[in-house]
Motif scaffolding. Structure first.
Motif, PDB file in Angstrom:
ATOM      1  N   ILE A  37     -14.835  28.683 -94.774  1.00  0.00           N
ATOM      2  CA  ILE A  37     -14.673  30.076 -95.147  1.00  0.00           C
ATOM      3  C   ILE A  37     -16.035  30.717 -94.982  1.00  0.00           C
ATOM      4  CG2 ILE A  37     -14.147  31.665 -97.020  1.00  0.00           C
ATOM      5  CD1 ILE A  37     -12.278  29.535 -98.127  1.00  0.00           C
ATOM      6  N   GLU A  97     -18.573  34.027 -94.950  1.00  0.00           N
ATOM      7  CA  GLU A  97     -18.729  35.355 -95.512  1.00  0.00           C
ATOM      8  C   GLU A  97     -18.730  36.358 -94.358  1.00  0.00           C
ATOM      9  OE1 GLU A  97     -18.703  36.049 -98.734  1.00  0.00           O
ATOM     10  OE2 GLU A  97     -18.521  33.931 -99.157  1.00  0.00           O
ATOM     11  N   TRP A 126      -5.506  35.888-101.679  1.00  0.00           N
ATOM     12  CA  TRP A 126      -5.201  36.334-103.040  1.00  0.00           C
ATOM     13  C   TRP A 126      -5.524  37.805-103.274  1.00  0.00           C
ATOM     14  CZ3 TRP A 126      -8.085  31.752-105.789  1.00  0.00           C
ATOM     15  CH2 TRP A 126      -7.374  30.577-105.572  1.00  0.00           C
ATOM     16  N   LYS A 127      -5.778  38.575-102.229  1.00  0.00           N
ATOM     17  CA  LYS A 127      -6.258  39.943-102.426  1.00  0.00           C
ATOM     18  C   LYS A 127      -5.258  40.864-103.137  1.00  0.00           C
ATOM     19  CE  LYS A 127      -5.222  41.648 -97.826  1.00  0.00           C
ATOM     20  NZ  LYS A 127      -5.785  42.178 -96.614  1.00  0.00           N
ATOM     21  N   ASN A 137     -11.749  35.631-105.241  1.00  0.00           N
ATOM     22  CA  ASN A 137     -11.945  36.419-104.022  1.00  0.00           C
ATOM     23  C   ASN A 137     -11.638  35.618-102.764  1.00  0.00           C
ATOM     24  OD1 ASN A 137     -12.808  39.168-104.550  1.00  0.00           O
ATOM     25  ND2 ASN A 137     -14.429  38.181-105.718  1.00  0.00           N
ATOM     26  N   LYS A 138     -10.432  35.155-102.650  1.00  0.00           N
ATOM     27  CA  LYS A 138      -9.986  34.494-101.429  1.00  0.00           C
ATOM     28  C   LYS A 138      -9.083  35.485-100.694  1.00  0.00           C
ATOM     29  CE  LYS A 138     -10.454  29.731-102.851  1.00  0.00           C
ATOM     30  NZ  LYS A 138     -11.116  29.796-104.084  1.00  0.00           N
ATOM     31  N   LYS A 173     -18.561  33.927-107.925  1.00  0.00           N
ATOM     32  CA  LYS A 173     -19.394  32.978-107.193  1.00  0.00           C
ATOM     33  C   LYS A 173     -20.821  33.515-107.047  1.00  0.00           C
ATOM     34  CE  LYS A 173     -17.369  30.540-104.043  1.00  0.00           C
ATOM     35  NZ  LYS A 173     -16.709  30.082-102.824  1.00  0.00           N
ATOM     36  N   ASP A 210     -13.456  31.576-109.032  1.00  0.00           N
ATOM     37  CA  ASP A 210     -13.555  32.781-108.210  1.00  0.00           C
ATOM     38  C   ASP A 210     -12.196  33.103-107.591  1.00  0.00           C
ATOM     39  OD1 ASP A 210     -15.117  34.895-106.969  1.00  0.00           O
ATOM     40  OD2 ASP A 210     -14.822  33.801-105.095  1.00  0.00           O
TER      41      ASP A 210
END
Length: 185
Positions: free
Chosen positions: A31, A33, A98-99, A94-95, A44, A92
Motif C-alpha cells: 500500500i 501513500e 473502507w472510505k 484509512n484504507k 498511523k 487505523d
C-alpha cells in the motif's frame, strides 16, 4: 526419442507469461501513500509522531500489567514506543476499501467514528480535543469468529497515560483478560 517434439514458440511464450503472472500474484501488494487526502483521522501518522516524540523525550513510565487479575507494577523507560503503541496504529481506518465504512460525528470538542458494518474490526474511535489540541483518543476493536471473540479498549491521553484492555473469549479454553496501563511521570 519418440516423445520429444521441438517446442513451439507460443508454448514458450505462454510458459513465460504464466511464470511471470504466477510470481506477481504471489507477491504481497504494497500500500503506497498516494498523497491523497485521508477520509478519516490519521491514526498511523499521529502515533508515528508520538513514537518519535516519546523516543526523544524517553520519559519514565509507571507501567502496570495485569493478566486475569494478577498485576505487576514497574517504573520503566520504554525502549520501543512503536511496539508499545502498535495496537493504536493498527486501528487505523484509512484504507481505500473502507472510505465509506464509518459514520463521522464531529463536534467542537470531539470527533466520533463508528463502523457501519459488523465485520469491521475497529468499531469506534473517539478523539477528544481542547483548544484544537488532542486530549485523548479512545478506540474500541472487536474481532469475532466461530472460535473466539476478542474485544480491545484502547485509550491514549498524550503526556498523561495510555491504557490497553483486552478481553478474549476462546470457545474451549475460556476467558482471558489483559490490562496494560502506562502513566507518564
Amino acid at each position: 526419442m519418440y516423445w520429444y517434439k521441438p517446442l513451439k514458440k507460443y508454448t514458450i511464450y505462454t510458459g513465460v507469461l504464466l511464470l511471470l503472472g504466477g510470481s506477481y500474484a504471489c507477491n504481497k501488494p504494497e500500500i503506497k501513500e498516494t498523497g491523497a487526502e485521508l477520509k478519516y483521522f490519521d491514526l498511523k501518522g499521529y502515533f508515528g509522531k508520538q513514537d518519535t516524540l516519546l523516543t526523544k523525550q524517553n520519559p519514565e513510565v509507571n507501567k502496570s500489567v495485569a493478566h486475569n487479575g494478577a498485576a505487576e507494577n514497574k517504573k520503566v523507560h520504554i525502549t520501543s514506543w512503536k511496539k508499545e503503541l502498535n495496537l493504536f496504529t493498527e486501528s487505523d481506518i484509512n484504507k481505500p476499501a473502507w472510505k465509506l465504512s464509518y459514520s463521522v460525528q464531529a463536534n467542537d470538542d470531539s470527533i466520533v467514528y463508528k463502523a457501519k458494518f459488523p465485520e469491521l474490526k475497529t468499531r469506534e474511535i473517539i478523539i477528544r480535543k481542547k483548544a484544537g489540541e488532542i486530549t485523548s483518543i479512545a478506540i474500541i476493536n472487536n474481532t469475532r469468529n466461530i472460535l473466539y471473540n476478542t474485544t480491545e479498549k484502547l485509550i491514549y491521553a498524550p503526556g498523561l497515560y495510555y491504557l490497553i484492555e483486552k478481553m478474549q473469549q476462546v470457545k474451549i479454553m475460556g476467558a482471558n483478560g489483559y490490562r496494560i496501563k502506562g502513566v507518564f511521570n
